[in-house]
Write a protein that holds these residues in place. Structure first.
Motif, PDB file in Angstrom:
ATOM      1  N   ALA A  13      76.310  48.401  24.674  1.00 57.17           N
ATOM      2  CA  ALA A  13      77.193  49.699  24.299  1.00 57.17           C
ATOM      3  C   ALA A  13      77.592  49.330  22.930  1.00 57.17           C
ATOM      4  CB  ALA A  13      78.277  49.876  25.200  1.00 57.17           C
ATOM      5  N   ILE A  14      78.084  48.307  22.640  1.00 56.15           N
ATOM      6  CA  ILE A  14      78.536  47.974  21.204  1.00 56.15           C
ATOM      7  C   ILE A  14      77.240  47.940  20.214  1.00 56.15           C
ATOM      8  CG2 ILE A  14      79.489  46.390  19.574  1.00 56.15           C
ATOM      9  CD1 ILE A  14      81.837  47.108  21.433  1.00 56.15           C
ATOM     10  N   SER A  15      76.160  47.483  20.658  1.00 49.69           N
ATOM     11  CA  SER A  15      75.149  47.546  19.719  1.00 49.69           C
ATOM     12  C   SER A  15      74.629  48.960  19.163  1.00 49.69           C
ATOM     13  CB  SER A  15      73.817  46.982  20.646  1.00 49.69           C
ATOM     14  OG  SER A  15      73.958  45.519  20.920  1.00 49.69           O
ATOM     15  N   ASP A  16      74.944  49.870  20.119  1.00 46.04           N
ATOM     16  CA  ASP A  16      74.583  51.193  19.879  1.00 46.04           C
ATOM     17  C   ASP A  16      75.602  52.165  19.073  1.00 46.04           C
ATOM     18  OD1 ASP A  16      71.898  50.862  20.836  1.00 46.04           O
ATOM     19  OD2 ASP A  16      72.641  51.689  22.891  1.00 46.04           O
ATOM     20  N   LEU A  17      76.676  51.555  18.610  1.00 44.13           N
ATOM     21  CA  LEU A  17      77.470  52.156  18.074  1.00 44.13           C
ATOM     22  C   LEU A  17      77.042  53.020  16.934  1.00 44.13           C
ATOM     23  CD1 LEU A  17      80.528  49.754  17.487  1.00 44.13           C
ATOM     24  CD2 LEU A  17      80.487  51.400  18.902  1.00 44.13           C
ATOM     25  N   ASP A  18      77.945  54.141  16.594  1.00 44.65           N
ATOM     26  CA  ASP A  18      77.416  54.958  15.531  1.00 44.65           C
ATOM     27  C   ASP A  18      77.101  54.331  14.381  1.00 44.65           C
ATOM     28  OD1 ASP A  18      77.555  56.577  13.445  1.00 44.65           O
ATOM     29  OD2 ASP A  18      78.646  58.141  14.677  1.00 44.65           O
ATOM     30  N   SER A  19      76.089  54.715  13.743  1.00 45.95           N
ATOM     31  CA  SER A  19      75.419  53.764  12.549  1.00 45.95           C
ATOM     32  C   SER A  19      76.566  53.588  11.400  1.00 45.95           C
ATOM     33  CB  SER A  19      74.080  54.220  12.158  1.00 45.95           C
ATOM     34  OG  SER A  19      74.146  55.443  11.802  1.00 45.95           O
ATOM     35  N   TYR A  21      79.680  53.865  11.332  1.00 46.63           N
ATOM     36  CA  TYR A  21      80.623  52.571  11.522  1.00 46.63           C
ATOM     37  C   TYR A  21      80.071  51.268  11.297  1.00 46.63           C
ATOM     38  CZ  TYR A  21      83.473  55.753  14.051  1.00 46.63           C
ATOM     39  OH  TYR A  21      84.240  57.004  14.572  1.00 46.63           O
ATOM     40  N   VAL A  22      78.683  50.952  11.728  1.00 43.52           N
ATOM     41  CA  VAL A  22      77.957  49.776  11.356  1.00 43.52           C
ATOM     42  C   VAL A  22      77.893  49.620   9.913  1.00 43.52           C
ATOM     43  CG1 VAL A  22      76.127  48.457  11.872  1.00 43.52           C
ATOM     44  CG2 VAL A  22      77.075  50.019  13.586  1.00 43.52           C
TER      45      VAL A  22
ATOM     46  N   ARG B  76      70.523  42.616  16.758  1.00 45.98           N
ATOM     47  CA  ARG B  76      71.564  42.458  18.051  1.00 45.98           C
ATOM     48  C   ARG B  76      70.486  42.509  19.389  1.00 45.98           C
ATOM     49  NH1 ARG B  76      77.249  42.870  18.115  1.00 45.98           N
ATOM     50  NH2 ARG B  76      76.875  43.900  20.253  1.00 45.98           N
ATOM     51  N   THR B 122      79.179  53.641  25.191  1.00 50.37           N
ATOM     52  CA  THR B 122      79.104  53.819  23.812  1.00 50.37           C
ATOM     53  C   THR B 122      79.604  55.021  23.208  1.00 50.37           C
ATOM     54  OG1 THR B 122      76.877  52.695  23.939  1.00 50.37           O
ATOM     55  CG2 THR B 122      77.093  53.944  21.730  1.00 50.37           C
ATOM     56  N   ASN B 126      82.755  54.847  20.415  1.00 54.89           N
ATOM     57  CA  ASN B 126      82.634  55.851  19.253  1.00 54.89           C
ATOM     58  C   ASN B 126      83.964  56.643  19.258  1.00 54.89           C
ATOM     59  OD1 ASN B 126      80.412  54.972  17.750  1.00 54.89           O
ATOM     60  ND2 ASN B 126      79.128  55.986  19.213  1.00 54.89           N
TER      61      ASN B 126
END
Lengths: 205, 186
Positions: A13-19, A21-22, B76, B122, B126
């Protein structure tokens, strides 16, 4: 030890965070913190301000019980530090990166609280910066993200204030008596960012 | 034209120069991310190579808004897959600590048998991030996405290590409450 299902799920889930933010949080390069930059300037200015105060060049508002003033100085477009009398346009101070490594406009100014013949000034008074009902001290939280520092030379106390906004903000600078919490003097500052010109407009109110 | 736009243009033109530029500009980032998940240097290097190959294979048709975010996500996921599929692969200690911290956010009632909906999770995270100040968001993303250590975080955010620990602990508690409120967890 293998990852549990729960761990895999939250990791995924964290890997798919809004880009956005990343991207925003890509590691900043090690750099001097803004307060360290301001500290250098503030230390030098302390000497100048003490001299100017001694020569009677500085004036400001005066209130009962406090025989000093809050003086605001900004790095103007000329590249010189100038006292803010009512309005000044100042360049975007840190156009490259803010302290978190994010490209963001920043403004900075110095506040000098002076009171003649009072070497214990700092132990008696403290400066607060209030934005939108919240008092910021050493916190660096958005959207104000103000850092303070002070240096004492003789009877002068300086504070470096750094902040950022992408439109406008109203800041209130309050000098408080540490003993009774009473605000002894205030100044209000209107900050406006002009993205086209890459400058801020600072107006005393 | 920004560096990212140049690289994407090279990828669209199927120029092998794109791979070299990707490695030059983003190899360090991918390596750092994989290195915080896997403990073997060989595994890390392979993941970085696989990430660059994946970018080559997928762009076009994909056209990411942010190459760094896009590549770090691939890194990742590939690193996680390596841990899952290759029992010989050893995870980095840093990952273990971060995972334990994150697991707290899922609460006690979510047993391992319960399958959490990753997509909903997710979305909730967010949304949770939008409620945070920029400093707290930075700390959260750096800790749990980039798997930074407390010392790195403290140095980059201009806070003490203790302040970072305290803030992150509160953030995990807040996230747990938020996930409960959104009924993602019980």
């Amino acid at each position: 030890m293998s990852m549990t299902q729960r761990q895999q799920t939250i990791f995924g889930a964290i890997s798919d965070l809004d880009s956005a933010y990343v991207q925003q949080c890509v590691a900043p390069k090690p750099r001097r913190r803004i307060w360290q930059r301001v500290a250098t300037v503030a230390a030098a200015l302390a000497l100048v301000m003490a001299t100017l105060w001694g020569s009677g060049l500085l004036t400001g508002q005066e209130q009962s019980g406090f025989r000093g003033s809050l003086v605001i100085r900004v790095l103007a477009e000329s590249g010189e530090y100038e006292q803010l009398d009512s309005f000044k346009s100042v360049p975007n101070g840190y156009p490259q990166q803010n302290m978190f490594g994010v490209d963001q406009p920043c403004f900075s100014f110095d506040v000098w609280a002076t009171e003649e013949h009072n070497p214990d000034f700092h132990s008696q008074y403290e400066l607060e910066v209030c934005y939108d009902g919240i008092v910021y001290q050493w916190e660096k939280d958005s959207p104000v993200a103000i850092t303070f520092l002070y240096s004492t030379v003789s009877d002068s106390v300086g504070y470096g204030v750094v902040g950022w906004c992408t439109d406008t903000m109203e800041l209130e600078l309050r000098l408080k008596d540490r003993q009774n919490g009473e605000v002894v003097t205030t100044r209000k500052l209107h900050v406006k960012y002009l993205p086209q010109q890459q400058t801020y407009e600072l107006t005393l109110q | 034209m920004s560096e990212q736009e140049k690289i994407i243009a090279l990828l669209h033109g199927r120029s092998e120069q794109a791979i070299r530029e990707l490695e030059r500009c983003y190899g360090g980032l991918c390596s750092a991310i994989a290195g915080k998940i896997l403990s073997s240097r060989e595994d890390v290097q392979e993941i970085v190579n696989d990430t660059l190959l994946a970018a080559w294979n997928n762009i076009p048709p994909e056209c990411p808004r942010s190459l760094s975010a896009y590549l770090s996500r691939i890194t990742r996921n590939l690193s996680l897959a390596r841990l899952r599929n290759n029992r010989a692969a050893r995870r980095n200690e840093q990952l273990t600590v971060c995972l334990e911290e994150l697991e707290f956010c899922l609460g006690d009632s979510a047993t391992p048998e319960q399958v959490l909906n990753q997509k909903l999770l997710t979305q909730a995270i967010n949304a949770f991030l939008t409620t945070l100040t920029s400093t707290n968001r930075y700390l959260f993303v750096r800790r749990y996405y980039y798997l930074d250590g407390y010392d790195e975080l403290a140095s980059n955010a201009g806070l003490t290590q203790q302040a970072v620990r305290t803030r992150l602990m509160r953030l995990r508690q807040q996230l747990r409450q938020y996930l409960k409120k959104e009924e993602i967890i019980e």
